[in-house]
Design an enzyme around this catalytic site. Structure first.
Site, mmCIF file in Angstrom:
data_model
loop_
_atom_site.group_PDB
_atom_site.id
_atom_site.type_symbol
_atom_site.label_atom_id
_atom_site.label_comp_id
_atom_site.label_asym_id
_atom_site.label_seq_id
_atom_site.Cartn_x
_atom_site.Cartn_y
_atom_site.Cartn_z
ATOM 1 N N GLY A 1 23.315 3.954 39.877
ATOM 2 C CA GLY A 1 23.169 4.663 41.137
ATOM 3 C C GLY A 1 22.180 3.950 42.037
ATOM 4 N N PRO B 1 30.673 -1.452 20.152
ATOM 5 C CA PRO B 1 29.949 -0.515 21.001
ATOM 6 C C PRO B 1 28.778 -1.194 21.712
ATOM 7 C CG PRO B 1 30.280 0.379 18.792
ATOM 8 C CD PRO B 1 30.619 -1.071 18.725
ATOM 9 N N GLY C 1 25.473 -0.230 24.581
ATOM 10 C CA GLY C 1 24.728 0.722 25.384
ATOM 11 C C GLY C 1 23.964 -0.053 26.436
ATOM 12 N N CYS C 2 23.297 0.652 27.312
ATOM 13 C CA CYS C 2 22.528 -0.010 28.359
ATOM 14 C C CYS C 2 21.393 0.917 28.768
ATOM 15 C CB CYS C 2 23.412 -0.324 29.563
ATOM 16 S SG CYS C 2 22.536 -1.124 30.929
ATOM 17 N N HIS D 1 26.234 -9.462 28.653
ATOM 18 C CA HIS D 1 25.814 -8.163 29.200
ATOM 19 C C HIS D 1 24.755 -8.363 30.284
ATOM 20 C CE1 HIS D 1 24.807 -3.747 28.616
ATOM 21 N NE2 HIS D 1 23.763 -4.180 29.296
ATOM 22 N N GLU D 2 23.753 -9.203 29.996
ATOM 23 C CA GLU D 2 22.672 -9.422 30.961
ATOM 24 C C GLU D 2 23.151 -10.211 32.175
ATOM 25 O OE1 GLU D 2 20.212 -7.621 30.560
ATOM 26 O OE2 GLU D 2 20.623 -7.101 28.473
ATOM 27 N N HIS E 1 24.585 -7.990 34.747
ATOM 28 C CA HIS E 1 23.581 -7.340 35.592
ATOM 29 C C HIS E 1 23.246 -8.198 36.814
ATOM 30 C CE1 HIS E 1 22.509 -3.672 33.572
ATOM 31 N NE2 HIS E 1 22.306 -4.275 32.408
#
Length: 239
Positions: A56, A154, A156-157, A199-200, A203
């Site tokens: 968000g 799986p 998560g973050c 994953h990073e 971002h």
């Protein structure tokens, strides 16, 4: 950008969200600006944060900027990387990107320490191709896939706190960039460490794992506890 008003050297970055990482000397303000600032509540916390930004926040959906070569070994960038390392250890994570501390710059930190083994069964550790990896900060990283085999596990973050889902990632990657002193880095990663890097890197490109997850597997990490406690459960955002 999200490293708001640090006023450190003669350069300024900004993004479309109006959040600034100001690298400039103090600029004289007009009377109107001073009057507005006087009545505008000042934020108590400013980037780089000691908590994780949450989905968000526009900084997580903004493509991060390259760190200028002349600033790689600066005290200002060291402040950001020090804060990233602090939050990585504070929350016992395996990776963090600068946007997650509110700074829209292309910096990531990775680590899979020995103690992480205790958090997984031997079968899971083997199935996910986990292995230890020393703390490494990479500035202006570039990722190249070296093995396109896909594995779904799986994820998560900390910026999507309290949830998890299965995500497909490539098996092996080559990660290049600069270390904290500006020296070239080249890391050959596979299995879980390659997943952390991917994953990073997402971002830094304004992406989250929820963009590519298997939506049918999206779940609250504590749904069972919520049922057992009659809903009286809180998800903490601070340690």
């Amino acid at each position: 950008m999200a490293l708001q008003k640090l006023n450190i050297v003669s350069k300024t970055f900004s993004n479309v969200n109006g959040r600034l990482f100001s690298l400039s000397t103090t600029v004289a303000k007009t009377f109107r600006e001073k009057y507005r600032d006087f009545w505008t509540p000042k934020p108590r916390f400013v980037p780089p944060y000691e908590h994780f930004t949450q989905v968000g926040d526009p900084v997580l959906r903004t493509e991060a900027a390259l760190v200028p070569q002349e600033l790689v070994d600066s005290k200002e960038v060291r402040l950001v990387t020090d804060r990233m390392i602090k939050i990585l250890h504070k929350y016992d994570c395996v990776g963090v990107a600068a946007p997650q501390v509110g700074v829209s710059l292309r910096i990531i930190a990775l680590e899979f320490h020995e103690g992480k083994k205790e958090q997984f069964s031997e079968a899971v550790y083997k199935a996910r191709k986990m292995s230890t990896f020393p703390l490494t900060v990479v500035i202006n990283p570039v990722l190249k896939v070296t093995d396109y085999s896909l594995h779904k596990h799986p994820e998560g973050c900390m910026s999507v706190r309290g949830f998890t889902a299965e995500v497909e990632r490539y098996d092996s990657v080559l990660l290049t960039g600069l270390d904290r002193k500006g020296a070239p880095l080249e890391l050959k990663l596979n299995g879980w460490n390659a997943r952390i890097a991917q994953h990073e890197m997402d971002h830094l490109n304004g992406k989250l794992y929820i963009d590519t997850m298997d939506r049918a597997t999206f779940a609250c990490t504590c749904w069972q506890v919520i049922n057992n406690k009659g809903g009286r459960v809180e998800i903490p955002f601070y340690k």
